[in-house]
Scaffold this motif. Structure first.
Motif, PDB file in Angstrom:
ATOM      1  N   TYR A  38       0.823  -1.208   0.000  1.00 20.69           N
ATOM      2  CA  TYR A  38       0.000   0.000   0.000  1.00 20.69           C
ATOM      3  C   TYR A  38       0.859   1.260   0.000  1.00 20.69           C
ATOM      4  N   GLU A  39       1.981   1.226   0.690  1.00 23.30           N
ATOM      5  CA  GLU A  39       2.892   2.369   0.694  1.00 23.30           C
ATOM      6  C   GLU A  39       3.438   2.611  -0.713  1.00 23.30           C
ATOM      7  N   LEU A  40       3.803   1.526  -1.390  1.00 23.60           N
ATOM      8  CA  LEU A  40       4.298   1.649  -2.759  1.00 23.60           C
ATOM      9  C   LEU A  40       3.198   2.145  -3.692  1.00 23.60           C
ATOM     10  N   ARG A  41       1.985   1.709  -3.446  1.00 19.50           N
ATOM     11  CA  ARG A  41       0.857   2.160  -4.273  1.00 19.50           C
ATOM     12  C   ARG A  41       0.649   3.661  -4.136  1.00 19.50           C
ATOM     13  N   LYS A  42       0.821   4.185  -2.925  1.00 21.30           N
ATOM     14  CA  LYS A  42       0.699   5.636  -2.722  1.00 21.30           C
ATOM     15  C   LYS A  42       1.746   6.385  -3.538  1.00 21.30           C
ATOM     16  N   GLN A  43       2.928   5.828  -3.616  1.00 18.55           N
ATOM     17  CA  GLN A  43       4.029   6.487  -4.326  1.00 18.55           C
ATOM     18  C   GLN A  43       3.909   6.357  -5.848  1.00 18.55           C
ATOM     19  N   LEU A  44       3.480   5.183  -6.319  1.00 16.50           N
ATOM     20  CA  LEU A  44       3.509   4.903  -7.751  1.00 16.50           C
ATOM     21  C   LEU A  44       2.154   4.944  -8.441  1.00 16.50           C
ATOM     22  N   LYS A  45       1.080   4.932  -7.659  1.00 13.18           N
ATOM     23  CA  LYS A  45      -0.285   5.033  -8.206  1.00 13.18           C
ATOM     24  C   LYS A  45      -0.569   3.954  -9.255  1.00 13.18           C
ATOM     25  N   PHE A  46      -0.767   2.715  -8.801  1.00 10.04           N
ATOM     26  CA  PHE A  46      -1.096   1.643  -9.725  1.00 10.04           C
ATOM     27  C   PHE A  46      -2.423   0.992  -9.362  1.00 10.04           C
ATOM     28  N   SER A  47      -2.897   0.086 -10.224  1.00 11.57           N
ATOM     29  CA  SER A  47      -4.224  -0.520 -10.105  1.00 11.57           C
ATOM     30  C   SER A  47      -4.278  -1.582  -9.003  1.00 11.57           C
ATOM     31  N   ASP A  48      -5.496  -2.061  -8.754  1.00 11.44           N
ATOM     32  CA  ASP A  48      -5.707  -3.094  -7.739  1.00 11.44           C
ATOM     33  C   ASP A  48      -5.034  -4.412  -8.121  1.00 11.44           C
ATOM     34  N   GLU A  52      -2.203  -6.327  -5.862  1.00 13.53           N
ATOM     35  CA  GLU A  52      -2.224  -7.723  -5.423  1.00 13.53           C
ATOM     36  C   GLU A  52      -0.919  -8.432  -5.783  1.00 13.53           C
ATOM     37  N   GLU A  53      -0.422  -8.210  -6.992  1.00 11.10           N
ATOM     38  CA  GLU A  53       0.827  -8.834  -7.407  1.00 11.10           C
ATOM     39  C   GLU A  53       2.003  -8.318  -6.581  1.00 11.10           C
ATOM     40  N   THR A  54       1.974  -7.022  -6.276  1.00  9.09           N
ATOM     41  CA  THR A  54       3.016  -6.422  -5.448  1.00  9.09           C
ATOM     42  C   THR A  54       2.977  -7.001  -4.038  1.00  9.09           C
ATOM     43  N   TYR A  55       1.780  -7.153  -3.497  1.00 14.48           N
ATOM     44  CA  TYR A  55       1.619  -7.762  -2.174  1.00 14.48           C
ATOM     45  C   TYR A  55       2.186  -9.175  -2.158  1.00 14.48           C
ATOM     46  N   GLN A  56       1.863  -9.961  -3.186  1.00 14.17           N
ATOM     47  CA  GLN A  56       2.361 -11.337  -3.258  1.00 14.17           C
ATOM     48  C   GLN A  56       3.892 -11.364  -3.362  1.00 14.17           C
TER      49      GLN A  56
END
Length: 113
Positions: A38-48, A52-56
């Protein structure tokens, strides 16, 4: 007979305690992977889907890191070698998940930490 029952109870308590420790470690790993994704998503703004792939990817890295530390110890040459390989595999996985621009920003963010 009383000693045997006491021994069985003690052994059973140890087994239950061990399972709780392993489950707690997995919960901590999942929580850490979730927070990082989620922290990376805030920085890079990517889809759900990418989230999920990033979390895995983070979860897999953390599980392997925990396993390596458990089997090799932290300050051993084998641990350091395997961690270098693990980090390279993680970066390759992230490169395949993220776009080229997002991956460039990911590398910059990783180096700053």
């Amino acid at each position: 007979m009383k000693k045997i029952i006491t021994f069985c109870f003690f052994a059973f308590a140890l087994v239950i305690g061990t399972q709780n420790v392993v489950a707690q470690n997995k919960l901590e790993i999942n929580k850490e992977a979730n927070e990082k994704a989620y922290e990376l998503r805030k920085q890079l703004k990517f889809s759900d889907d990418v989230l999920e792939e990033t979390y895995q990817a983070y979860k897999g890295k953390a599980l392997k890191k925990y396993s390596l530390a458990k089997h090799h110890g932290v300050d051993t040459p084998a641990y350091k070698k395997n961690m270098a390989t693990l980090e390279a595999d993680f970066k390759a996985k992230m490169e395949s998940i993220l776009t080229e621009e997002q991956y460039s920003r990911f590398v910059i963010l990783n180096e700053s930490k």
